[in-house]
Design a protein around this motif. Structure first.
Motif, PDB file in Angstrom:
ATOM      1  N   ILE A 243       9.536   7.113   0.368  1.00  0.00           N
ATOM      2  CA  ILE A 243      10.071   7.595   1.643  1.00  0.00           C
ATOM      3  C   ILE A 243       9.019   8.339   2.473  1.00  0.00           C
ATOM      4  O   ILE A 243       9.368   9.032   3.421  1.00  0.00           O
ATOM      5  N   GLY A 244       7.722   8.152   2.152  1.00  0.00           N
ATOM      6  CA  GLY A 244       6.719   9.008   2.778  1.00  0.00           C
ATOM      7  C   GLY A 244       5.635   8.370   3.612  1.00  0.00           C
ATOM      8  O   GLY A 244       4.830   9.074   4.215  1.00  0.00           O
ATOM      9  N   TYR A 245       5.592   7.033   3.693  1.00  0.00           N
ATOM     10  CA  TYR A 245       4.471   6.395   4.400  1.00  0.00           C
ATOM     11  C   TYR A 245       4.928   5.865   5.761  1.00  0.00           C
ATOM     12  O   TYR A 245       5.890   5.103   5.844  1.00  0.00           O
ATOM     13  N   PHE A 246       4.201   6.260   6.810  1.00  0.00           N
ATOM     14  CA  PHE A 246       4.535   5.848   8.172  1.00  0.00           C
ATOM     15  C   PHE A 246       3.265   5.482   8.927  1.00  0.00           C
ATOM     16  O   PHE A 246       2.199   6.038   8.685  1.00  0.00           O
ATOM     17  N   ASP A 247       3.399   4.539   9.860  1.00  0.00           N
ATOM     18  CA  ASP A 247       2.262   4.099  10.661  1.00  0.00           C
ATOM     19  C   ASP A 247       2.797   3.678  12.026  1.00  0.00           C
ATOM     20  O   ASP A 247       3.654   2.801  12.119  1.00  0.00           O
ATOM     21  N   GLU A 248       2.308   4.301  13.091  1.00  0.00           N
ATOM     22  CA  GLU A 248       2.791   4.016  14.441  1.00  0.00           C
ATOM     23  C   GLU A 248       2.125   2.799  15.062  1.00  0.00           C
ATOM     24  O   GLU A 248       2.457   2.408  16.183  1.00  0.00           O
ATOM     25  N   THR A 249       1.196   2.157  14.346  1.00  0.00           N
ATOM     26  CA  THR A 249       0.462   1.013  14.882  1.00  0.00           C
ATOM     27  C   THR A 249       1.363  -0.216  14.962  1.00  0.00           C
ATOM     28  O   THR A 249       2.002  -0.597  13.977  1.00  0.00           O
ATOM     29  N   VAL A 250       1.403  -0.863  16.119  1.00  0.00           N
ATOM     30  CA  VAL A 250       2.174  -2.094  16.266  1.00  0.00           C
ATOM     31  C   VAL A 250       1.582  -3.163  15.345  1.00  0.00           C
ATOM     32  O   VAL A 250       0.362  -3.371  15.317  1.00  0.00           O
ATOM     33  N   GLY A 251       2.427  -3.805  14.578  1.00  0.00           N
ATOM     34  CA  GLY A 251       1.976  -4.811  13.617  1.00  0.00           C
ATOM     35  C   GLY A 251       1.829  -4.282  12.208  1.00  0.00           C
ATOM     36  O   GLY A 251       1.517  -5.048  11.286  1.00  0.00           O
ATOM     37  N   SER A 252       2.075  -2.986  12.025  1.00  0.00           N
ATOM     38  CA  SER A 252       1.929  -2.389  10.689  1.00  0.00           C
ATOM     39  C   SER A 252       3.131  -2.652   9.788  1.00  0.00           C
ATOM     40  O   SER A 252       3.061  -2.394   8.586  1.00  0.00           O
ATOM     41  N   GLN A 253       4.228  -3.162  10.340  1.00  0.00           N
ATOM     42  CA  GLN A 253       5.431  -3.433   9.559  1.00  0.00           C
ATOM     43  C   GLN A 253       5.631  -4.932   9.397  1.00  0.00           C
ATOM     44  O   GLN A 253       5.528  -5.693  10.360  1.00  0.00           O
ATOM     45  N   SER A 254       5.902  -5.357   8.171  1.00  0.00           N
ATOM     46  CA  SER A 254       6.251  -6.762   7.929  1.00  0.00           C
ATOM     47  C   SER A 254       7.647  -6.830   7.323  1.00  0.00           C
ATOM     48  O   SER A 254       8.244  -5.797   6.989  1.00  0.00           O
ATOM     49  N   TYR A 255       8.171  -8.051   7.178  1.00  0.00           N
ATOM     50  CA  TYR A 255       9.545  -8.242   6.721  1.00  0.00           C
ATOM     51  C   TYR A 255       9.632  -9.424   5.767  1.00  0.00           C
ATOM     52  O   TYR A 255       8.791 -10.328   5.791  1.00  0.00           O
ATOM     53  N   PRO A 256      10.683  -9.443   4.925  1.00  0.00           N
ATOM     54  CA  PRO A 256      10.805 -10.525   3.945  1.00  0.00           C
ATOM     55  C   PRO A 256      11.237 -11.858   4.552  1.00  0.00           C
ATOM     56  O   PRO A 256      11.051 -12.899   3.927  1.00  0.00           O
ATOM     57  N   ILE A 257      11.801 -11.816   5.763  1.00  0.00           N
ATOM     58  CA  ILE A 257      12.294 -13.032   6.415  1.00  0.00           C
ATOM     59  C   ILE A 257      11.722 -13.103   7.819  1.00  0.00           C
ATOM     60  O   ILE A 257      11.760 -12.125   8.563  1.00  0.00           O
ATOM     61  N   LYS A 258      11.211 -14.257   8.165  1.00  0.00           N
ATOM     62  CA  LYS A 258      10.658 -14.470   9.497  1.00  0.00           C
ATOM     63  C   LYS A 258      11.740 -14.258  10.553  1.00  0.00           C
ATOM     64  O   LYS A 258      12.860 -14.726  10.406  1.00  0.00           O
ATOM     65  N   GLY A 259      11.384 -13.545  11.588  1.00  0.00           N
ATOM     66  CA  GLY A 259      12.325 -13.320  12.676  1.00  0.00           C
ATOM     67  C   GLY A 259      12.983 -11.959  12.649  1.00  0.00           C
ATOM     68  O   GLY A 259      13.552 -11.530  13.657  1.00  0.00           O
TER      69      GLY A 259
END
Length: 327
Positions: free
Chosen positions: A200-216
């Motif tokens: 619950i402790g890692y954050f990044d405000e950079t666009v593109g820093s988050q990915s997801y398990p499903i496209k879309g």
């Protein structure tokens, strides 16, 4: 023919809308409660203290290092005692060794329960600041807030630090959370909700820093890793929506949620999975782990990579939800 096609398209669009709504659980505009938020004094300094202590054991907290695990258990137990709790050890055997869950109760254990848990073991030869010292720090901070505010609840809060979430125990009956969930199930404990704190402790405000398990999914959720996620299964949409609403009332960090089948990659990757196994209401609070944190299962997963101020906001929101939710 044109009329029929229009009807089909309309029906398909409506079904797609319902599917998206079911996954995303919109809650509308929540009025931020400034006075309530100010009253819940979740402390970043306390969270940093706990994470640093758990990352300062003699060696790593993996299942093979009994010295480091004993030190971690001692720290967790002593912290709970300092807050005013009596602690209990739930001992069990795995791979010919003894492992221990630490348990404490706020309220009457004979009342219906909300279980709040996190695993204290780390993966391999790394200290695991986010994975999962951050989760244990969150359990300890909720424990402290309960004693500070002394809320009158009609249910018991069971606080648990689990052994053996990491491999080689993950998905097996040797997980500490499986042992705990099975014990409570066998004893017919009325578990209203289990809340798993997992990274619950890692954050990044950079666009593109988050990915997801499903496209879309990035069309529904942020592209920057600057939010916390609530993860539910297909049986607890209402609970997740209530919890998210209550969190957002006092939390200055963005809160999103997803309800989807447990087979979706990453959604069952922690201790809540074992409560789902016993058909119990459970959700995970997470920064989404390897979908954002480049230090996942690396030696670089250290306290200095975490944002303790944002963690404090997450715990503020979690506490508000825990003491106000109706189930």
């Amino acid at each position: 023919m044109i009329v029929t096609l229009t009807i089909i398209i309309t029906v398909l669009f409506f079904l797609f809308f319902l599917l998206v709504r079911s996954i995303y659980q919109p809650v509308g505009n929540i009025v931020f409660n400034h006075s309530q938020a100010k009253n819940i004094n979740a402390q970043a300094s306390q969270l940093e203290k706990h994470v640093t202590a758990l990352c300062s054991t003699t060696g790593y907290r993996n299942y093979q290092n009994k010295v480091a695990q004993a030190e971690a258990l001692g720290y967790i137990s002593n912290s709970l005692k300092e807050f005013g709790y009596e602690t209990h050890e739930q001992k069990f055997e795995a791979v010919g060794e003894e492992y221990v869950n630490i348990i404490a109760f706020y309220g009457n254990p004979n009342a219906p329960r909300i279980v709040i848990g996190a695993h204290y073991d780390s993966f391999g030869d790394q200290h695991g600041a986010d994975d999962n010292a951050s989760g244990i720090a969150g359990v300890l901070e909720i424990a402290r807030l309960l004693q500070e505010h002394q809320p009158a609840l009609n249910y018991c809060i069971e606080l648990v630090a689990y052994a053996n979430e990491e491999r080689p125990f993950f998905t097996t009956k040797d997980m500490g959370s499986y042992v705990h969930a099975a014990h409570n199930f066998d004893k017919k404990v009325d578990t209203k909700l289990m809340i798993c704190l997992e990274m619950i402790g890692y954050f990044d405000e950079t666009v593109g820093s988050q990915s997801y398990p499903i496209k879309g999914l990035d069309l529904l959720y942020p592209k920057a890793a600057d939010f916390i996620a609530l993860v539910g299964d297909m049986n607890n949409h209402a609970t997740v929506k209530k919890f998210k609403t209550l969190m957002k009332e006092v939390c200055n960090t963005s809160v999103y949620s997803i309800n989807a089948p447990s087979s979706v990659k990453g959604l069952a990757n922690s201790d809540h999975r074992n409560y789902w196994h016993f058909k119990q209401n459970a959700l995970m609070i997470t920064d989404t782990s390897f979908f954002r944190n480049p230090h996942y299962h690396q030696k670089s997963d250290l306290p200095e990579t975490l944002n303790f101020e944002k963690m404090a906001e997450i715990l503020k929101g979690s506490y508000n939800a825990i003491v106000n939710i109706t189930l």
